[in-house]
Design an enzyme around this catalytic site. Structure first.
Site, PDB file in Angstrom:
ATOM      1  N   GLY A   1      -6.560   9.613   8.296  1.00 54.25           N
ATOM      2  CA  GLY A   1      -7.030   8.458   7.536  1.00 54.25           C
ATOM      3  C   GLY A   1      -7.911   7.541   8.357  1.00 54.25           C
TER       4      GLY A   1
ATOM      5  N   GLY B   1      -3.596   7.351  10.887  1.00 56.12           N
ATOM      6  CA  GLY B   1      -3.924   8.384  11.862  1.00 56.12           C
ATOM      7  C   GLY B   1      -5.304   9.001  11.699  1.00 56.12           C
ATOM      8  N   PHE B   2      -5.457  10.129  12.361  1.00 57.31           N
ATOM      9  CA  PHE B   2      -6.757  10.804  12.322  1.00 57.31           C
ATOM     10  C   PHE B   2      -7.097  11.245  10.900  1.00 57.31           C
ATOM     11  CE2 PHE B   2      -5.037  11.894  16.665  1.00 57.31           C
ATOM     12  CZ  PHE B   2      -5.658  10.819  17.279  1.00 57.31           C
TER      13      PHE B   2
ATOM     14  N   CYS C   1       0.830  -1.206   0.000  1.00 58.50           N
ATOM     15  CA  CYS C   1       0.000   0.000   0.000  1.00 58.50           C
ATOM     16  C   CYS C   1       0.867   1.258   0.000  1.00 58.50           C
ATOM     17  CB  CYS C   1      -0.946   0.010   1.196  1.00 58.50           C
ATOM     18  SG  CYS C   1      -0.086  -0.216   2.755  1.00 58.50           S
TER      19      CYS C   1
END
Lengths: 438, 519
Positions: B424, B421-422, B250
């Site tokens: 994502g 994180g926030f 990814c």
């Protein structure tokens, strides 16, 4: 507070007990009330029982392993419930789908040499079948069992046990059912020497006698003696089987391949009564000679077979085996710690896996501990035939927290029972001095 | 009747795995550091020794990726992980004298690890080792496309762990994963933390489970090459990264954003390393193959450039490793601006670095928020401006992203699980590492100067196991000979192959007893 169970109901627990006395069994009903264990089991789930009052009890009696997998184990309930859409008890005369499936599973699980399965509806009937099978095979009548043994209450089984239950019904038969002391190889050889014994019937660890452990090599030597004097070895694995010692059948840990192996209780999953007698080819002769030799309408009821298949599968899982090893270790360590606090009172731990007997330094010691445990939310029963010893039988699927909780409660209860002992002893009802079956 | 039971087939047993994992975790949480490291090193050795075996198996089973690259990933996720954390201590209590604080580690307990089909065995390796380094038990639920190689790998690692002294059941694996089964495990209260690596639905389900979860979002990695970049080096790194395991990580680069002034030179450099620049017409055909009707075709995942080119009827040189697909602007309706888990790299030319930064930001608006970005530049100000603008939590500089953002070739934590994180929708903003699987009990003393922090020197509440965990149950009156005999009998039971052995043992026991009886 009323108690509505659909098709029947009670206004109160008191009314229920009154009716129990009136219509069912006054002796038993009164016994438990007098013993300080006024338990009427209502709701039940996992390893918990709930009295009608709502009091919750952690069950380490398990009816001798009937509830090995917990009460109303979800998987067993699901299997039996689903099966009711297709099966009923079945017809015992015909080849049967579920009986055959469970028989194959049992034979596959069994010690080497076992080839066939005969069904009963309970442990006593299974013992009767085992005895009849041994007599047919050897053409001899005598069945040797252990003094203070307990193998059930049916016609032949009751004669193998303590005479408390046989004499009551004029059913003792000492001529054909000699009893010998446990762990006494000399006595065993003495009784076998005449060559007229059909079988030695022995629990791998005698439960109702308080789980005295076989001396190292004892069972192995008994088996050897059986071979020497042409008697069959019947392993009663009703309480020791189904993974309770950390292997599916405890007898395999002794390296013994029994001629006959009896299972019951736990094989039902606690949901549908069934018992089974596993036999070697040598002992299976009558099934060919006269397949109708033993008839039992409910023996091997197909719904019971479904319950048995699921219970056997769960017991046989590698995860279950490993968990029993963990549980046995944690409980064993915990009990030894508790014992170190009360060495003069809590005098012995007999343990093999989760087959556990706790010895107390008083002839009725286990009854006091049983009562204290009850007050502390644990249900464990004293050994009927040796009330110094408490039967302490944790389930084989216990969670770690549940085991820790059990040990905490046990520690408190054992201490309480000890501190109360002198006074409680004086006030003990005479009834408490009589024994009840496990 | 069949329907009623088959719907939940496998679920109860899988729940029991969690139960056993709970037992194993409780026991493991009492191990000392030396024992933990011995176990981790032993597991890493076995994992590394089988790196090729499982790389081949994974490619065979999934049809994704490149064997030699999977070998490398498997090595990085075995020896590499233990090398990276050998000097860390997640086990021993520590003292912060200035803060008057004692800190005692608390492992999560039971880790439910969902692993993807794209990096199957490497993710199993990585998660198992992170769990073991922190004294957790782990139940691996592999992606159904990769279940066989993952199950075999997890089992091999579990056996190695137990052989090195770990508690039985410390590593378990689901053989037949299914959606209802995974759902049941994720919502089961015996699961202490879910570590979900995979597609968006599985990650969202993990967060919706009601249990603590570490799940990560998808990537869509922009790579900015500005006029100051070392073009030769950047081209080599970029092509190698995009070709690595056929872009299955990814972290692989999705869209190249290149300054006009150097674009032609840069493309020539890339071509030297195996990039093939598509014509507009070829680009359209490749777009139709990779994004038929605008949606990514998962059958192109991890396929090599030649295969994709052939499907698009594009003739490419034999040594082609990646396809370079130019388009004009990074907008949502341009499929090539979306994540591509195959060696097709979008390319946008920009007049200057500032415009390049905005384009990279646009790429991340389309997808990959919180994930990774790359810049090839020698201008610190541009790097700072880029890092401040792109909505990601890691920016690889002058390095390929496939491995660089995953912590191989950079000093990021080596992992197969990239926290978004926030930005994502993830609780994890870093590369997953052992510290994320352990909490610490803070033992805080009063700030009152009269209260003195005692010395905890030499006090370790954990110990090395002195026997198998759990020990084999023996009767409490056992003697040495019973111990030997019973463990042999027991080990053999249920195993038809050992009947002879058991018979032999039985004979020996009987002989011994006969001798005793005869005195």
């Amino acid at each position: 507070m009323s108690f509505d169970y659909g098709d029947f109901s009670y206004a109160s627990k008191a009314e229920m007990l009154e009716k129990s006395r009136e219509f069912w069994n006054p002796g038993k009903t009164d016994f438990w009330v007098d013993a300080g264990v006024p338990l009427v089991i209502d709701r039940r789930e996992e390893y918990y029982l709930y009295d009608m009052s709502g009091k919750r009890l952690l069950d380490v009696h398990l009816n001798g392993g009937t509830y090995n997998l917990g009460h109303r184990n979800v998987e067993v309930v699901q299997a039996v419930t689903a099966a009711t859409a297709h099966f009923d008890i079945g017809n015992h005369h015909f080849p049967s789908l579920a009986r055959t499936a469970l028989a194959e599973a049992l034979v596959t699980s069994a010690p080497p040499g076992i080839t066939k399965v005969v069904y009963g509806s309970g442990g006593g009937e299974a013992i009767d079948i085992a005895i009849k099978t041994a007599r047919h095979t050897t053409r001899k009548r005598k069945i040797v069992s252990i003094i203070k043994a307990y193998h059930g209450h049916t016609g032949l089984a009751v004669a193998t046990g303590d005479d408390r239950f046989s004499k009551l019904f004029l059913s003792d038969q000492p001529e054909e059912f000699p009893h010998v002391p446990f762990n006494d190889l000399g006595a065993m050889e003495e009784v076998l020497r005449g060559g007229d014994v059909a079988a030695v019937l022995i629990e791998t660890i005698p439960a109702t006698y308080g789980f005295p452990l076989p001396d190292p090599g004892y069972l192995e030597s008994v088996k050897r003696l059986c071979e020497r004097y042409d008697a069959l070895y019947i392993a009663d694995e009703v309480q020791t089987g189904l993974m309770r010692t950390g292997e599916l059948w405890a007898i395999t840990k002794h390296g013994i391949c029994p001629d006959i192996l009896v299972t019951g209780k736990g094989i039902s999953g606690g949901m549908y009564p069934i018992s089974a007698v596993l036999v070697t080819e040598r002992a299976a002769g009558w099934l060919t000679e006269d397949g109708f030799g033993h008839i039992s309408t409910f023996g091997g009821a197909e719904l019971g077979c479904i319950a048995g298949l699921k219970a056997l599968e769960i017991c046989s899982r590698t995860e279950t085996r490993s968990m029993v090893h963990y549980i046995s270790d944690l409980i064993g360590r915990g009990l030894r710690e508790i014992q170190s606090q009360y060495p003069d009172w809590f005098v012995g731990i007999r343990q093999h896996g989760v087959v556990i007997g706790l010895e107390f330094a008083h002839p009725q010691g286990a009854k006091f501990v049983m009562r204290s445990l009850y007050e502390n939310g644990v249900w464990a029963i004293f050994s009927t035939l040796d009330p110094r010893v408490l039967q302490y039988k944790p389930g084989i699927l216990m969670r770690p927290q549940l085991c820790e909780d059990l040990l905490d409660r046990t520690e408190v209860a054992i201490g309480q029972a000890r501190s109360r002992l002198p006074r409680t002893d004086r006030h003990t009802s005479p009834r408490l001095r009589t024994a009840v079956p496990a | 009747m069949k329907e009623a039971t088959s719907e939940t087939a496998g679920v109860p047993r899988a729940r029991q795995m969690l139960e056993l994992a709970g037992w194993a975790a409780a026991a493991f949480a009492r191990y000392d550091r030396a024992s933990v490291m011995r176990i981790a090193e032993a597991v890493a050795r076995v994992a590394e020794s089988k790196a090729e075996h499982y790389a081949e198996w994974a490619v065979r089973e999934t049809g994704f990726g490149v064997v030699e690259h999977k070998v490398l990933k498997n090595q990085l996720c075995s020896r590499g992980v233990v090398d990276a954390y050998r000097d860390h201590d997640y086990v021993t209590p520590r003292v912060d004298a200035d803060a008057k604080m004692l800190e005692v580690p608390r492992p999560a307990g039971v880790v439910l690890a969902l692993t993807p089909s794209t990096n199957p065995v490497s993710t199993v390796y990585c998660k198992v080792l992170l769990a073991l380094l922190t004294r957790n038990a782990i139940v691996v639920s592999p992606h159904p496309f990769a279940k066989e190689c993952c199950a075999d790998a997890a089992r091999a690692l579990g056996e190695a762990a137990v052989a090195a002294g770990a508690p039985d059941g410390v590593v378990q694996v689901i053989d037949e994963p299914s959606i209802p089964l995974i759902d049941a495990l994720m919502t089961d209260e015996r699961t202490n933390v879910i570590v979900a690596t995979g597609g968006v639905p599985v990650v969202r389900a993990a967060y919706g489970s009601g249990n603590p979860a570490i799940g990560v979002g998808p990537g869509n990695v922009p790579v900015l090459v500005d006029a100051t970049a070392d073009l030769q080096r950047a081209a080599e790194k970029l092509v190698a990264s995009k070709a690595f395991d056929n872009s299955i990580l990814c972290t692989n680069e999705s869209v190249l954003v290149v300054e006009d002034s150097v674009a032609d030179r840069f493309v020539r450099e890339m071509e030297r390393h195996g990039a093939h620049l598509l014509t507009a017409e070829e680009r359209d055909r490749v777009r139709d193959v990779v994004f038929p009707e605008g949606r990514f075709d998962t059958t192109t995942v991890g396929k090599d450039a030649a295969t994709i080119a052939a499907r698009a009827q594009v003739r490419v040189p034999a040594r082609t490793r990646i396809l370079l697909a130019p388009f004009d602007s990074a907008v949502d309706e341009e499929p090539l601006a979306h994540e591509k888990l195959c060696p097709v790299l979008g390319m946008v030319r920009v007049p200057n670095a500032q415009r390049g930064i905005r384009t990279a930001v646009a790429v991340l608006r389309i997808g990959g928020a919180g994930h990774s970005a790359v810049i090839h530049s020698r201008n610190a100000e541009t790097v700072m401006a880029y890092a401040a603008a792109v909505r990601v939590l890691r920016v690889a500089v002058n390095e390929g992203s496939s491995t660089g953002s995953a912590g191989f070739g950079t000093h990021l934590a080596p992992t197969m699980t990239i926290g978004t994180g926030f930005l994502g929708r993830s609780s994890l903003g870093e590369n997953l590492e052992p510290k994320h699987l352990v909490n610490w009990t803070r033992v805080a003393y009063s700030t009152d100067p009269a209260e003195v922090l005692p010395s905890f020197e030499g006090m370790v509440p954990w110990e090395a196991p002195f026997e198998a965990v759990p020990p084999y149950p023996m009767p409490s009156n056992a003697t040495v000979s019973t111990l030997t005999a019973m463990s042999s009998n027991g080990a053999g039971s249920g195993d038809g192959g050992s009947i002879e052995l058991r018979e032999e043992l039985r004979r020996l026991i009987l002989e011994e007893l006969t001798a005793i009886v005869r005195g």
